[in-house]
Scaffold this motif. Structure first.
Motif, short mmCIF file in Angstrom:
data_model
loop_
_atom_site.label_atom_id
_atom_site.label_comp_id
_atom_site.label_asym_id
_atom_site.label_seq_id
_atom_site.Cartn_x
_atom_site.Cartn_y
_atom_site.Cartn_z
N TYR A 334 0.83 -1.21 0.00
CA TYR A 334 0.00 0.00 0.00
C TYR A 334 0.87 1.26 0.00
N LEU A 335 1.94 1.25 0.78
CA LEU A 335 2.81 2.43 0.85
C LEU A 335 3.55 2.67 -0.47
N ARG A 336 3.74 1.62 -1.27
CA ARG A 336 4.39 1.80 -2.58
C ARG A 336 3.48 2.53 -3.56
N SER A 337 2.18 2.29 -3.48
CA SER A 337 1.28 2.87 -4.49
C SER A 337 0.30 3.90 -3.91
N GLY A 338 -0.06 3.75 -2.64
CA GLY A 338 -1.07 4.63 -2.05
C GLY A 338 -2.46 4.31 -2.53
N SER A 339 -2.61 3.19 -3.22
CA SER A 339 -3.91 2.82 -3.80
C SER A 339 -4.35 1.47 -3.25
N VAL A 340 -5.58 1.43 -2.72
CA VAL A 340 -6.13 0.17 -2.22
C VAL A 340 -6.34 -0.81 -3.37
N SER A 341 -6.83 -0.31 -4.49
CA SER A 341 -7.10 -1.20 -5.65
C SER A 341 -5.80 -1.82 -6.18
N GLU A 342 -4.76 -0.99 -6.32
CA GLU A 342 -3.48 -1.52 -6.82
C GLU A 342 -2.88 -2.51 -5.84
N THR A 343 -3.04 -2.24 -4.56
CA THR A 343 -2.54 -3.17 -3.55
C THR A 343 -3.27 -4.50 -3.64
N ALA A 344 -4.58 -4.45 -3.80
CA ALA A 344 -5.37 -5.67 -3.92
C ALA A 344 -4.94 -6.48 -5.15
N ALA A 345 -4.69 -5.77 -6.26
CA ALA A 345 -4.26 -6.46 -7.48
C ALA A 345 -2.88 -7.10 -7.29
N GLU A 346 -2.00 -6.40 -6.61
CA GLU A 346 -0.65 -6.93 -6.39
C GLU A 346 -0.68 -8.17 -5.50
N LEU A 347 -1.55 -8.16 -4.49
CA LEU A 347 -1.58 -9.26 -3.53
C LEU A 347 -2.63 -10.32 -3.88
N TYR A 348 -3.35 -10.12 -4.99
CA TYR A 348 -4.36 -11.08 -5.44
C TYR A 348 -5.43 -11.31 -4.35
N CYS A 349 -5.98 -10.19 -3.85
CA CYS A 349 -7.04 -10.30 -2.86
C CYS A 349 -8.08 -9.20 -3.09
N HIS A 350 -9.19 -9.25 -2.37
CA HIS A 350 -10.24 -8.26 -2.52
C HIS A 350 -9.82 -6.95 -1.85
N ARG A 351 -10.32 -5.83 -2.38
CA ARG A 351 -9.94 -4.53 -1.81
C ARG A 351 -10.43 -4.41 -0.36
N ASN A 352 -11.54 -5.08 -0.03
CA ASN A 352 -12.01 -5.04 1.36
C ASN A 352 -11.01 -5.74 2.29
N THR A 353 -10.38 -6.77 1.75
CA THR A 353 -9.35 -7.47 2.54
C THR A 353 -8.20 -6.52 2.85
N VAL A 354 -7.82 -5.74 1.84
CA VAL A 354 -6.75 -4.76 2.05
C VAL A 354 -7.16 -3.75 3.11
N LEU A 355 -8.39 -3.22 3.02
CA LEU A 355 -8.87 -2.24 3.99
C LEU A 355 -8.89 -2.83 5.40
N ASN A 356 -9.32 -4.08 5.51
CA ASN A 356 -9.36 -4.74 6.82
C ASN A 356 -7.96 -4.89 7.41
N ARG A 357 -6.99 -5.24 6.57
CA ARG A 357 -5.62 -5.43 7.07
C ARG A 357 -5.00 -4.09 7.48
N LEU A 358 -5.28 -3.04 6.72
CA LEU A 358 -4.76 -1.72 7.09
C LEU A 358 -5.37 -1.26 8.40
N ALA A 359 -6.66 -1.53 8.57
CA ALA A 359 -7.32 -1.16 9.82
C ALA A 359 -6.75 -1.96 10.98
N ARG A 360 -6.48 -3.23 10.75
CA ARG A 360 -5.91 -4.09 11.80
C ARG A 360 -4.52 -3.59 12.19
N PHE A 361 -3.73 -3.18 11.20
CA PHE A 361 -2.39 -2.64 11.49
C PHE A 361 -2.51 -1.39 12.36
N GLU A 362 -3.43 -0.51 12.01
CA GLU A 362 -3.60 0.73 12.78
C GLU A 362 -4.08 0.41 14.20
#
Length: 389
Positions: A334-362
């Protein structure tokens, strides 16, 4: 060196050689008149006295070889010494060899003039002896010239390496040193420069790439490092520096920010050397400050960096290693792109999964990767984290 001859013939050769030795000054003068017609001699550093002395010595050596006479010590190394001297004087090799081979015609003509008419038919068979003597002399002149060129090149490279070392260790503020280094490197001190260092695992490929680009003269070795200090834009060229070359992109190297003058080369080279560890076999190609700043910052932070990493990432120790690695991978992407969608594409997961993981980190760290200030702190902490692994 020669086939055996009849006593009468040997006697004629000996007499002719003796007569020529007695007349050697005149023969040398005739040779000099011919040599001075060669263009490169006219404008060379070879002075008249030098030409005359070497002509006399060379002619005497040749005559002694033809006549099978003893070679005194003063003439033993005259051929090699002639090659050495002319190389030092900057005379082109082609012109030197042309002058040396001219010895045959001059010497043979002088010898024929001294042969009695009745012995002339037999004597002409001895032309091979004169040619062999001239060839013996020529080979050694050639060898002496090449040996001196090699010595001069080594001395020049040694001087260049010494001045480069002094320049690198300086702050670029000594005008005299800058001038000396510029002359040794063949550049202008006011020019802009590209400074690149090859990765240790890719020095052979880097050297080959530089040579293919035709700029091998700007390549240097120092303390095991292979360094390119390339004049980017010559002084007063009235165009902006390029800062790199397209062919560098494919080479495993670090390219420093453009050095705006030779005085700026030392700090740029130090930056390149310090940043070089980011160029690895698993991350091939050219790297710049943009790629290396995190690594360099982490190494310079020292114990403060350790405290920073523990402060930001320490709370992740309360979760499983698998979840911790997954959260860190997601935050990094996420820090490389600043984009939830690009992060999801890179990690082969749903964008909601990315949002959940970022929230968990915070939730665990109190640092929000979406907040610019928090993101900067997390990036620094991650660099220290990976440096310590």
């Amino acid at each position: 060196m020669h086939a055996s001859r009849e006593p009468a013939s040997r006697s004629v050769v000996s007499d002719v050689v003796a007569d020529c030795l007695a007349d050697i000054d005149r023969i040398a003068r005739e040779y000099l008149l011919e040599v001075q017609k060669i263009d490169d001699y006219a404008g060379s550093a070879v002075v008249a006295q030098d030409l005359e002395e070497t002509a006399v010595a060379s002619m005497e050596l040749l005559l002694r070889l033809v006549g099978n006479l003893p070679i005194p010590d003063r003439l033993a190394g005259v051929s090699e010494a002639l090659g050495h001297r002319r190389a030092q004087q900057g005379l082109p090799l082609e012109s030197l060899l042309r002058a040396v081979r001219m010895d045959f015609r001059i010497l043979w003509t002088a010898m024929l003039e001294k042969v009695p008419a009745e012995f002339l038919p037999d004597f002409t068979q001895d032309a091979v002896r004169v040619w062999e003597a001239v060839e013996f002399h020529t080979i050694r002149v050639h060898a002496g010239y090449l040996n001196e060129l090699a010595t001069m090149a080594q001395e020049k490279e040694t001087q260049r390496a010494f001045l480069l070392s002094r320049l690198i260790n300086s702050e670029g503020k000594d005008p005299q040193l800058l001038g000396q280094a510029a002359r040794a490197l063949g550049v202008k001190p006011e020019s802009s420069f590209i400074v690149a260092v090859a990765a240790g695992h890719a020095q052979k490929a880097f050297r080959a790439g530089v040579l293919r680009a035709g700029v091998g003269q700007f390549l240097h070795e120092r303390d095991g490092a292979l360094i390119l200090i390339l004049e980017d834009v010559p002084a007063r060229a009235r165009r902006e520096p390029e800062g790199t070359r397209a062919w560098l992109a494919a080479l495993d190297c670090f390219v420093a920010p453009p050095a705006r003058s030779l005085a700026a080369v030392p700090p740029m080279l130090r930056i390149a050397l310090e940043s070089l560890p980011v160029v690895t076999p698993d991350r091939p190609g050219q790297r710049t400050v943009r790629d290396a700043w995190g690594y360099v910052a982490a190494t310079r932070l020292g114990e403060y960096g350790t405290v920073l990493a523990d402060t930001v990432l320490g709370p992740l120790a309360t979760i499983s290693a698998h979840e911790r690695d997954r959260l860190i991978d997601t935050v990094q992407a996420y820090l490389r792109s600043g984009s939830v969608s690009e992060t999801a594409a890179e990690l082969y997961c749903h964008r909601n999964t990315v949002l959940n993981r970022l929230a968990r980190f915070e939730q665990l760290t109190s640092f929000d990767p979406a907040n610019p200030q928090d993101a900067a702190t997390v990036i620094a902490a991650l660099h220290v984290h990976f440096l310590r692994r």
